[in-house]
Design a protein around this motif. Structure first.
Motif, PDB file in Angstrom:
ATOM      1  N   ARG A  22      36.515  45.159  29.456  1.00  0.00           N
ATOM      2  CA  ARG A  22      36.965  45.156  30.896  1.00  0.00           C
ATOM      3  C   ARG A  22      37.830  44.141  31.101  1.00  0.00           C
ATOM      4  O   ARG A  22      37.415  43.192  30.638  1.00  0.00           O
ATOM      5  CB  ARG A  22      35.581  45.151  31.759  1.00  0.00           C
ATOM      6  CG  ARG A  22      34.690  46.345  31.439  1.00  0.00           C
ATOM      7  CD  ARG A  22      34.863  47.517  32.266  1.00  0.00           C
ATOM      8  NE  ARG A  22      33.755  48.459  32.361  1.00  0.00           N
ATOM      9  CZ  ARG A  22      33.623  49.362  31.402  1.00  0.00           C
ATOM     10  NH1 ARG A  22      34.431  49.398  30.352  1.00  0.00           N
ATOM     11  NH2 ARG A  22      32.509  50.101  31.305  1.00  0.00           N
ATOM     12  N   VAL A  23      38.763  44.025  32.183  1.00  0.00           N
ATOM     13  CA  VAL A  23      39.391  42.983  32.575  1.00  0.00           C
ATOM     14  C   VAL A  23      39.501  42.896  33.886  1.00  0.00           C
ATOM     15  O   VAL A  23      39.170  43.561  34.688  1.00  0.00           O
ATOM     16  CB  VAL A  23      40.965  42.873  32.112  1.00  0.00           C
ATOM     17  CG1 VAL A  23      40.945  42.787  30.490  1.00  0.00           C
ATOM     18  CG2 VAL A  23      41.426  44.504  32.201  1.00  0.00           C
ATOM     19  N   SER A  24      39.768  41.637  34.454  1.00  0.00           N
ATOM     20  CA  SER A  24      39.798  41.215  35.933  1.00  0.00           C
ATOM     21  C   SER A  24      41.067  41.718  36.379  1.00  0.00           C
ATOM     22  O   SER A  24      42.226  41.374  35.969  1.00  0.00           O
ATOM     23  CB  SER A  24      39.598  39.863  36.241  1.00  0.00           C
ATOM     24  OG  SER A  24      39.601  39.496  37.575  1.00  0.00           O
ATOM     25  N   ALA A  25      41.148  42.468  37.576  1.00  0.00           N
ATOM     26  CA  ALA A  25      42.425  42.920  38.193  1.00  0.00           C
ATOM     27  C   ALA A  25      43.475  41.783  38.500  1.00  0.00           C
ATOM     28  O   ALA A  25      44.622  41.809  38.189  1.00  0.00           O
ATOM     29  CB  ALA A  25      42.078  43.895  39.221  1.00  0.00           C
ATOM     30  N   LEU A  26      42.895  41.062  39.603  1.00  0.00           N
ATOM     31  CA  LEU A  26      43.808  40.040  39.980  1.00  0.00           C
ATOM     32  C   LEU A  26      44.519  39.251  39.208  1.00  0.00           C
ATOM     33  O   LEU A  26      45.652  39.087  39.153  1.00  0.00           O
ATOM     34  CB  LEU A  26      43.116  39.203  41.038  1.00  0.00           C
ATOM     35  CG  LEU A  26      43.778  38.308  41.900  1.00  0.00           C
ATOM     36  CD1 LEU A  26      44.793  39.008  42.769  1.00  0.00           C
ATOM     37  CD2 LEU A  26      42.972  37.318  42.937  1.00  0.00           C
ATOM     38  N   PRO A  27      43.952  38.605  38.232  1.00  0.00           N
ATOM     39  CA  PRO A  27      44.759  37.834  37.098  1.00  0.00           C
ATOM     40  C   PRO A  27      45.634  38.503  36.318  1.00  0.00           C
ATOM     41  O   PRO A  27      46.966  38.156  36.079  1.00  0.00           O
ATOM     42  CB  PRO A  27      43.465  37.474  36.233  1.00  0.00           C
ATOM     43  CG  PRO A  27      42.344  37.174  37.015  1.00  0.00           C
ATOM     44  CD  PRO A  27      42.475  38.501  37.899  1.00  0.00           C
ATOM     45  N   VAL A  28      45.401  39.716  36.018  1.00  0.00           N
ATOM     46  CA  VAL A  28      46.336  40.591  35.126  1.00  0.00           C
ATOM     47  C   VAL A  28      47.515  40.803  36.028  1.00  0.00           C
ATOM     48  O   VAL A  28      48.439  40.755  35.448  1.00  0.00           O
ATOM     49  CB  VAL A  28      45.567  41.845  34.670  1.00  0.00           C
ATOM     50  CG1 VAL A  28      46.862  42.836  34.105  1.00  0.00           C
ATOM     51  CG2 VAL A  28      44.526  41.570  33.622  1.00  0.00           C
ATOM     52  N   GLU A  29      47.539  41.231  37.180  1.00  0.00           N
ATOM     53  CA  GLU A  29      48.735  41.546  38.101  1.00  0.00           C
ATOM     54  C   GLU A  29      49.510  40.276  38.339  1.00  0.00           C
ATOM     55  O   GLU A  29      50.690  40.249  38.613  1.00  0.00           O
ATOM     56  CB  GLU A  29      47.980  42.317  39.593  1.00  0.00           C
ATOM     57  CG  GLU A  29      47.543  43.419  39.224  1.00  0.00           C
ATOM     58  CD  GLU A  29      47.229  44.288  40.296  1.00  0.00           C
ATOM     59  OE1 GLU A  29      48.088  44.295  41.269  1.00  0.00           O
ATOM     60  OE2 GLU A  29      46.079  44.799  40.632  1.00  0.00           O
ATOM     61  N   MET A  30      48.570  39.237  38.725  1.00  0.00           N
ATOM     62  CA  MET A  30      49.177  37.955  38.998  1.00  0.00           C
ATOM     63  C   MET A  30      50.048  37.437  37.920  1.00  0.00           C
ATOM     64  O   MET A  30      51.243  36.912  37.718  1.00  0.00           O
ATOM     65  CB  MET A  30      48.307  36.776  39.272  1.00  0.00           C
ATOM     66  CG  MET A  30      47.537  36.948  40.600  1.00  0.00           C
ATOM     67  SD  MET A  30      46.673  35.501  41.279  1.00  0.00           S
ATOM     68  CE  MET A  30      47.834  34.223  41.157  1.00  0.00           C
ATOM     69  N   ILE A  31      49.624  37.335  36.414  1.00  0.00           N
ATOM     70  CA  ILE A  31      50.267  37.308  35.433  1.00  0.00           C
ATOM     71  C   ILE A  31      51.653  37.988  35.146  1.00  0.00           C
ATOM     72  O   ILE A  31      52.363  37.376  35.008  1.00  0.00           O
ATOM     73  CB  ILE A  31      49.286  37.321  34.047  1.00  0.00           C
ATOM     74  CG1 ILE A  31      48.362  36.227  34.106  1.00  0.00           C
ATOM     75  CG2 ILE A  31      50.094  37.109  32.739  1.00  0.00           C
ATOM     76  CD1 ILE A  31      47.298  36.261  33.191  1.00  0.00           C
ATOM     77  N   SER A  32      51.606  39.178  35.200  1.00  0.00           N
ATOM     78  CA  SER A  32      52.648  39.984  35.098  1.00  0.00           C
ATOM     79  C   SER A  32      53.724  39.655  36.018  1.00  0.00           C
ATOM     80  O   SER A  32      54.944  39.670  36.020  1.00  0.00           O
ATOM     81  CB  SER A  32      52.477  41.483  35.233  1.00  0.00           C
ATOM     82  OG  SER A  32      51.813  41.785  36.499  1.00  0.00           O
ATOM     83  N   ALA A  33      53.333  39.664  37.338  1.00  0.00           N
ATOM     84  CA  ALA A  33      54.183  39.078  38.377  1.00  0.00           C
ATOM     85  C   ALA A  33      54.842  37.627  38.119  1.00  0.00           C
ATOM     86  O   ALA A  33      55.938  37.537  38.427  1.00  0.00           O
ATOM     87  CB  ALA A  33      53.442  39.267  39.753  1.00  0.00           C
ATOM     88  N   SER A  59      39.998  49.867  38.377  1.00  0.00           N
ATOM     89  CA  SER A  59      38.994  50.884  38.333  1.00  0.00           C
ATOM     90  C   SER A  59      37.780  50.532  37.557  1.00  0.00           C
ATOM     91  O   SER A  59      36.603  51.097  37.524  1.00  0.00           O
ATOM     92  CB  SER A  59      39.516  52.288  37.767  1.00  0.00           C
ATOM     93  OG  SER A  59      39.928  52.125  36.521  1.00  0.00           O
ATOM     94  N   HIS A  60      37.941  49.325  37.015  1.00  0.00           N
ATOM     95  CA  HIS A  60      36.664  48.947  35.863  1.00  0.00           C
ATOM     96  C   HIS A  60      36.486  49.791  34.926  1.00  0.00           C
ATOM     97  O   HIS A  60      35.287  50.189  34.576  1.00  0.00           O
ATOM     98  CB  HIS A  60      35.556  48.565  36.678  1.00  0.00           C
ATOM     99  CG  HIS A  60      35.694  47.414  37.871  1.00  0.00           C
ATOM    100  ND1 HIS A  60      35.640  46.114  37.629  1.00  0.00           N
ATOM    101  CD2 HIS A  60      36.223  47.375  39.133  1.00  0.00           C
ATOM    102  CE1 HIS A  60      35.915  45.286  38.690  1.00  0.00           C
ATOM    103  NE2 HIS A  60      36.217  46.167  39.674  1.00  0.00           N
ATOM    104  N   ALA A  61      37.340  50.437  34.495  1.00  0.00           N
ATOM    105  CA  ALA A  61      37.139  51.539  33.275  1.00  0.00           C
ATOM    106  C   ALA A  61      37.511  50.923  31.907  1.00  0.00           C
ATOM    107  O   ALA A  61      38.095  49.899  32.043  1.00  0.00           O
ATOM    108  CB  ALA A  61      38.297  52.696  33.552  1.00  0.00           C
ATOM    109  N   PRO A  62      36.971  51.498  31.012  1.00  0.00           N
ATOM    110  CA  PRO A  62      37.357  50.929  29.697  1.00  0.00           C
ATOM    111  C   PRO A  62      39.009  50.967  29.210  1.00  0.00           C
ATOM    112  O   PRO A  62      39.479  51.905  29.560  1.00  0.00           O
ATOM    113  CB  PRO A  62      36.499  51.827  28.822  1.00  0.00           C
ATOM    114  CG  PRO A  62      35.449  52.500  29.550  1.00  0.00           C
ATOM    115  CD  PRO A  62      36.166  52.651  30.853  1.00  0.00           C
TER     116      PRO A  62
END
Length: 433
Positions: free
Chosen positions: A4-15, A192-195
């Protein structure tokens, strides 16, 4: 890689990476084309303008696909062709570097999303960032990475037969688009907190056909520019543009279909059979629980529809159940409501899977444990989520949530699937933490 990964860091990093790439590419382009020995920028202007216009048009008509995917096939194919073009319209070699590809693509994407901003439509910046990162990968692999004696594909291709060059272009495009799918899966799994592996599989299967088409189209346009010049760009991208509009139409129909189901789910609320918002709350909990359990995208969609319509059978009752709480009704009444709801859904002729889920939603888990009955996972999820919302209510405080879960745990292994209950507990802990 974490499950599972945290949504905000992933989106922020890509942006952040996309913005850094854009700024860096623009700076490098300004420096490079001020050098006296650099390729004259004037000879590049016509082809760059055509690619720029096509990417803008593609971004203006982005397609929203099932699963909340936002894609721009026309823009992606044009950007891939730009990344792998080997000859300018004048017939001279296209020796421009990857930064120019990134700069043109990024600016065109920004211009293309302006109408959506003006109309107040939501924009997935992470999707744009992931698309730009994929184009960057393609441009760097084709124009910057040395593969033999310090020479890049762009240099080596002059001695290759067209068939070899075409194959290399397709492979580079497919690799770049696979990177985009990987990034999209990371973001979606975080939301979605999915695998992650389950999400990547869904994204890959959903994008496989489009990826193959875009890879082939991008390579075809890049190859055709040598004999046909700029005419190759609109000529070979036009069919893809028609396909994009057809997909937009299909996506619009799917959204209308989903809205119709949501409207139908409120029938029991308007008739006074269930509490306001009950169906949507159960659907929200069921979706989160399904993602937690790693259900596929197709199964999750059926689960959502079934959760929204799980009480539709109550319209056949002569007297409403107090509060609409079917968990408090007699088992025979629960089965009748489930059966009537399934029959209503079967009349649509297109929701057979949903009907099967609805009919089994009141079946006890012991039927699986003791008798080996094939009970759909979606039915088990709806049974647990419906019971929780019936007992916790629309605005549960910590005491009511705790009491509802205690009552559910009393039926653990008999009425309710322990695996589903554990998943719901994790969802609730995450939502109320």
């Amino acid at each position: 890689m974490r499950d599972r990964v945290s949504a905000l860091p992933v989106e922020m990093i890509s942006a952040v990476v996309a913005v850094a790439l854009t700024v860096g590419a623009i700076a490098l382009v300004r420096i490079r084309y001020r050098e006296p020995l650099a390729m004259p920028i004037r000879s590049l202007v016509p082809v760059m303008l055509v690619f720029f216009a096509v990417i803008v048009m593609g971004e203006m008509f982005r397609v929203r696909q099932p699963g909340s995917r936002h894609t721009a096939p026309l823009a992606t194919a044009a950007a891939l062709a730009l990344a792998m073009t080997v000859a300018c319209p004048s017939g001279t070699p296209a020796t421009y570097r990857a930064p120019l590809v990134v700069a043109v693509t990024a600016i065109a994407m920004a211009v293309g999303m302006m109408p959506s901003l003006v109309r107040g439509q939501p924009i997935r910046l992470s999707d744009l960032a992931n698309s730009l990162l994929a184009i960057t990968v393609a441009a760097v692999l084709f124009r910057e990475v040395p593969i033999s004696d310090g020479r890049t594909v762009l240099i080596l291709q002059a001695s290759w037969p067209p068939s070899v060059l075409a194959l290399v272009m397709v492979l580079i495009s497919m690799f770049a688009l696979t990177v985009e799918v990987l990034l999209l899966a990371l973001v979606r799994a975080a939301r979605s907190h999915a695998p992650f592996l389950r999400t990547f599989q869904d994204e890959f299967m959903a994008a496989f056909g489009l990826t193959a088409a875009l890879s082939a189209t991008g390579a075809l346009v890049a190859l055709a520019e040598r004999p046909l010049g700029m005419l190759a760009i609109p000529l070979f991208l036009f069919p893809l543009g028609l396909t994009q509009f057809a997909v937009r139409r299909q996506s619009s129909i799917r959204r209308t279909y989903g809205q119709t189901i949501r409207t139908l789910s409120r029938l029991t609320e308007l008739g006074g059979y269930t509490e306001p918002g009950h169906a949507s709350r159960v659907a929200e909990l069921a979706l989160a629980t399904g993602h937690q359990l790693g259900m596929s995208e197709r199964d999750v969609l059926d689960l959502e529809y079934a959760a929204l319509l799980h009480d539709i059978g109550q319209v056949s009752l002569t007297e409403p159940i107090p509060g609409g709480a079917t968990v408090l009704a007699a088992p025979a009444d629960q089965r009748r409501i489930a059966h009537d709801g399934a029959e209503i859904v079967r009349q649509t002729g297109v929701l057979d899977n949903v009907a099967v889920i609805l009919e089994a939603q009141t079946t006890s888990y012991r039927q699986v444990r003791e008798l080996g009955e094939d009970l759909p996972l979606a039915s088990r999820i709806i049974k647990v989520c419906n019971a929780y919302d019936d007992m916790a209510g629309s605005r549960p405080n910590p005491e009511r949530r705790s009491a509802a879960m205690e009552r559910i745990h009393l039926g653990l292994g008999y009425e309710y699937d322990p695996r589903v209950v554990d998943a719901l507990v994790k969802v609730l802990e995450r939502d109320h933490s």
